[in-house]
Design an enzyme around this catalytic site. Structure first.
Site, PDB file in Angstrom:
ATOM      1  N   TYR A 243      39.816  15.063  -8.957  1.00  0.00           N
ATOM      2  CA  TYR A 243      39.641  13.797  -8.243  1.00  0.00           C
ATOM      3  C   TYR A 243      40.907  12.973  -8.471  1.00  0.00           C
ATOM      4  CZ  TYR A 243      35.095  15.825  -9.028  1.00  0.00           C
ATOM      5  OH  TYR A 243      34.058  16.732  -9.115  1.00  0.00           O
TER       6      TYR A 243
ATOM      7  N   HIS B 107      29.392   9.889  -7.905  1.00  0.00           N
ATOM      8  CA  HIS B 107      28.007   9.834  -7.432  1.00  0.00           C
ATOM      9  C   HIS B 107      27.887   9.045  -6.130  1.00  0.00           C
ATOM     10  CE1 HIS B 107      26.363  10.767 -11.718  1.00  0.00           C
ATOM     11  NE2 HIS B 107      26.825  11.826 -11.080  1.00  0.00           N
TER      12      HIS B 107
ATOM     13  N   ASP C 140      21.586  23.285  -6.371  1.00  0.00           N
ATOM     14  CA  ASP C 140      22.639  22.281  -6.550  1.00  0.00           C
ATOM     15  C   ASP C 140      23.955  22.898  -6.080  1.00  0.00           C
ATOM     16  OD1 ASP C 140      24.153  20.156  -7.374  1.00  0.00           O
ATOM     17  OD2 ASP C 140      23.780  20.389  -9.528  1.00  0.00           O
TER      18      ASP C 140
ATOM     19  N   GLU D 162      30.766  23.894  -6.345  1.00  0.00           N
ATOM     20  CA  GLU D 162      29.641  24.067  -7.272  1.00  0.00           C
ATOM     21  C   GLU D 162      28.701  25.169  -6.803  1.00  0.00           C
ATOM     22  OE1 GLU D 162      26.974  20.644  -7.573  1.00  0.00           O
ATOM     23  OE2 GLU D 162      26.266  21.382  -9.513  1.00  0.00           O
TER      24      GLU D 162
ATOM     25  N   ASP E  61      27.755  17.327  -1.871  1.00  0.00           N
ATOM     26  CA  ASP E  61      27.007  17.811  -3.037  1.00  0.00           C
ATOM     27  C   ASP E  61      25.546  17.526  -2.709  1.00  0.00           C
ATOM     28  OD1 ASP E  61      25.776  18.344  -5.436  1.00  0.00           O
ATOM     29  OD2 ASP E  61      27.223  17.229  -6.664  1.00  0.00           O
TER      30      ASP E  61
ATOM     31  N   HIS F 146      19.191  18.577 -13.401  1.00  0.00           N
ATOM     32  CA  HIS F 146      19.773  18.629 -14.756  1.00  0.00           C
ATOM     33  C   HIS F 146      18.596  19.016 -15.644  1.00  0.00           C
ATOM     34  CE1 HIS F 146      23.472  15.865 -13.887  1.00  0.00           C
ATOM     35  NE2 HIS F 146      23.334  16.847 -13.030  1.00  0.00           N
TER      36      HIS F 146
ATOM     37  N   ASP G 200       0.811  -1.224   0.000  1.00  0.00           N
ATOM     38  CA  ASP G 200       0.000   0.000   0.000  1.00  0.00           C
ATOM     39  C   ASP G 200       0.841   1.269   0.000  1.00  0.00           C
ATOM     40  OD1 ASP G 200      -2.345  -1.409   0.026  1.00  0.00           O
ATOM     41  OD2 ASP G 200      -2.355  -1.603   2.201  1.00  0.00           O
TER      42      ASP G 200
ATOM     43  N   HIS H  31      34.126  15.256 -15.679  1.00  0.00           N
ATOM     44  CA  HIS H  31      32.776  15.735 -15.987  1.00  0.00           C
ATOM     45  C   HIS H  31      32.849  17.147 -16.534  1.00  0.00           C
ATOM     46  CE1 HIS H  31      32.628  18.158 -12.238  1.00  0.00           C
ATOM     47  NE2 HIS H  31      33.159  17.117 -11.622  1.00  0.00           N
TER      48      HIS H  31
ATOM     49  N   HIS I 233      25.734  22.371 -16.041  1.00  0.00           N
ATOM     50  CA  HIS I 233      24.525  21.868 -16.708  1.00  0.00           C
ATOM     51  C   HIS I 233      23.420  22.867 -16.443  1.00  0.00           C
ATOM     52  CE1 HIS I 233      23.226  20.611 -12.666  1.00  0.00           C
ATOM     53  NE2 HIS I 233      24.426  20.081 -12.513  1.00  0.00           N
TER      54      HIS I 233
ATOM     55  N   ARG J 197      35.311  19.267  -5.264  1.00  0.00           N
ATOM     56  CA  ARG J 197      34.440  19.926  -6.248  1.00  0.00           C
ATOM     57  C   ARG J 197      33.861  21.156  -5.569  1.00  0.00           C
ATOM     58  NH1 ARG J 197      31.812  15.945  -7.803  1.00  0.00           N
ATOM     59  NH2 ARG J 197      29.890  15.944  -6.599  1.00  0.00           N
TER      60      ARG J 197
ATOM     61  N   GLU K 284      30.748  24.084 -11.788  1.00  0.00           N
ATOM     62  CA  GLU K 284      31.170  23.076 -10.817  1.00  0.00           C
ATOM     63  C   GLU K 284      32.423  22.294 -11.204  1.00  0.00           C
ATOM     64  OE1 GLU K 284      28.676  19.530 -10.625  1.00  0.00           O
ATOM     65  OE2 GLU K 284      27.211  20.489 -11.929  1.00  0.00           O
TER      66      GLU K 284
HETATM   67  N1  GLY Z   1      24.362  16.965  -8.021  1.00  0.00           N
HETATM   68  C1  GLY Z   1      24.332  16.648  -9.364  1.00  0.00           C
HETATM   69  C2  GLY Z   1      25.258  17.473 -10.119  1.00  0.00           C
HETATM   70  O1  GLY Z   1      26.057  18.181  -9.548  1.00  0.00           O
HETATM   71  O2  GLY Z   1      25.212  17.522 -11.314  1.00  0.00           O
HETATM   72 MN    MN Z   2      25.453  19.953 -10.663  1.00  0.00          MN
HETATM   73 MN    MN Z   3      25.776  18.915  -7.566  1.00  0.00          MN
END
Ligand code: GLY
Ligand code: MN
Ligand code: MN
Length: 467
Positions: free
Chosen positions: A412, A254, A282, A431, A271, A376, A48, A365, A369, A429, A408
């Protein structure tokens, strides 16, 4: 779920109505037709219990309506004076409302949210064949939901079944999402105001986590400080799974908050950020568990911060989406050479590092974004046409005022024989969220310190408070 008693602020009826009008105008310019925008489905977790319901962002953007089981229909071929903006939603139901809470019901929803008409959602299959009959086209999120595709097929079949009486089914279906994505990409003042509030709550959460952090704490204990702050200020949920990574965990991009103990000498990478009234924030900050950076942590931290500063300085209307990324890459690449994380004998110059993408082992990365209702967010990163580059990609799109994006950069450094040991297992990082302006950008998330000295000062204050 919004009910008259639960709403923090009045429904911005005019904002949502104006967005629907923009969509209707865009569809009329393409020859008309009927747009269909359902909200998200409810998903059962077990027995449920459902997963927490979160409305569909496109649907919310055009309605402000957060109940499940709802569909917006925009009829761009409606004759003048006939309903063009129609909501299907759950009927009032005393028994269900006793279990699950308030429902507007079609009549009240129509009045409160400014639709031309509204019907109970269980009449959708009856009403849709009538609404789409003799209309030139359907506009919806083609091929994104098996359920929606099946519903549309059934409605088309119902119209075709009447063909002997001369009724015609729409002759084409078009993807509605590009129209909505372009609108969502440039934030209006209503959206920016909410994003500022979301950012401010998230910044406070980061400050609280920094202040609370002590060597010996587990990652989930630090996460609890974030979640507490989000809810304490009315944010409905985290905008994405919180990352709280102690020590080497910060090199896992992640990594979710786990139960690793933060040790003296570790960096903590957080993060995490909240979603408020349908809008994400973010933020990433990286700080020492003890309150003091070691010299090698500080060296790398200052490189990442310099890269972020370069990217922030490069973010303005008129440049392409890629320009801030390239600015960050240049600084990071120079830093990798200066620290000898990259061998100067192999890579003589920043240009070599960039050309060979040697930075990618330590920075894998992109620098940002789009951000908005989704962390995102919707919107293309490339132009729809234009010459292809060497990788076969179209040109990056140009920033315009009102676009919202993250900035960001990170580094690493995993343990590896060819890398100086003093940098092993450091993950950093930084951001922030930015709104593009004509001359630069507005950073929404700077209520949390970013300079290493300021972070240390904040943590010193909190240590002093406790001793
Ligand atoms: N927290 C997801 C990113 O930084 O893109
Ligand atoms: Mn981000
Ligand atoms: Mn982030």
């Amino acid at each position: 779920m919004n009910s008259p008693t639960e709403l923090a602020s009045p429904i911005a009826v005019d904002v949502y109505r104006a967005r629907r009008e923009r969509v209707l105008a865009a569809l009329r310019a393409r020859g008309g037709g009927v747009a269909i925008v359902p909200t998200a489905p409810e998903v059962m977790r077990n027995r449920d219990t459902d997963y927490p319901f979160r409305h569909d962002s496109y649907f919310y953007y055009l309605t402000g309506f957060t109940e499940p089981e709802a569909t917006l229909v925009l009829d761009a071929s409606a004759p003048p004076g006939e309903p063009a903006s129609i909501l299907f939603c759950r009927d009032k139901n005393v028994e269900r409302e006793t279990w699950e809470g308030f429902r507007f019901g079609p009549e009240a929803a129509r009045d409160a949210f400014g639709f031309d008409d509204a019907f109970p959602v269980d009449t959708l299959d009856e009403e849709m064949p009538r609404l789409i009959a003799d209309k030139p086209a359907l506009h919806y999120a083609l091929g994104t939901s098996a359920d929606l595709d099946a519903q549309v097929r059934a409605w088309l079949a119902a119209v075709r079944a009447q063909s002997r009486s001369g009724v015609r089914a729409p002759a084409k279906a078009e993807n509605l999402l590009p129209v909505l994505d372009e609108m969502r990409l440039v934030k209006d003042p209503h959206e920016i105001a909410i994003m500022r509030r979301a950012a401010s709550i998230s910044a406070e959460a980061h400050r609280r986590a920094m202040r609370a952090c002590r060597p010996g704490m587990r990652e989930y204990e630090i996460e609890a400080e974030l979640l507490y702050t989000f809810r304490r200020h009315g944010a409905q949920a985290p905008a994405y799974g919180s990352i709280v990574a102690a020590g080497a965990n910060a090199c896992v991009l992640h990594y979710p908050a786990g139960n690793t103990i933060a040790r003296d000498g570790d960096l903590i990478l957080i993060d995490a950020a909240c979603e408020l009234d349908g809008y994400a924030s973010d933020i990433t900050r990286t700080f020492p568990a003890s309150g003091r950076f070691t010299s090698s942590q500080r060296e790398l931290y200052d490189i990442v911060l310099a890269a972020q500063t370069a990217a922030v300085d490069a973010t303005r209307a008129g440049v392409t989406f890629d320009v801030p990324h390239q600015a960050a890459l240049k600084v990071l690449s120079q830093g990798l050479l200066d620290t000898r994380i990259l061998d100067k004998a192999k890579f003589g110059s920043v240009d070599d590092v960039l050309a060979q993408r040697a930075y990618a082992r330590f920075y894998m990365h992109r620098t940002g974004h789009w951000i908005g209702m989704d962390v995102h967010d919707a919107g293309e990163y490339r132009e729809a046409d234009g010459p292809l580059d060497e990788q076969g990609a179209r040109p990056w799109r140009t920033l315009v005022p009102g676009m919202a994006l993250t900035i960001e950069p990170g580094l690493y450094v995993r343990a590896a024989e060819d890398v100086p040991e003093k940098y092993w297992n450091i993950g950093i990082r930084i951001e922030d969220d930015a709104i593009v302006t004509q001359s630069g950008c507005e950073l929404l998330t700077r209520e949390v310190p970013v300079a290493a000295d300021e972070i240390e000062a904040l943590m010193r204050e909190s240590n002093a408070d406790r001793s």
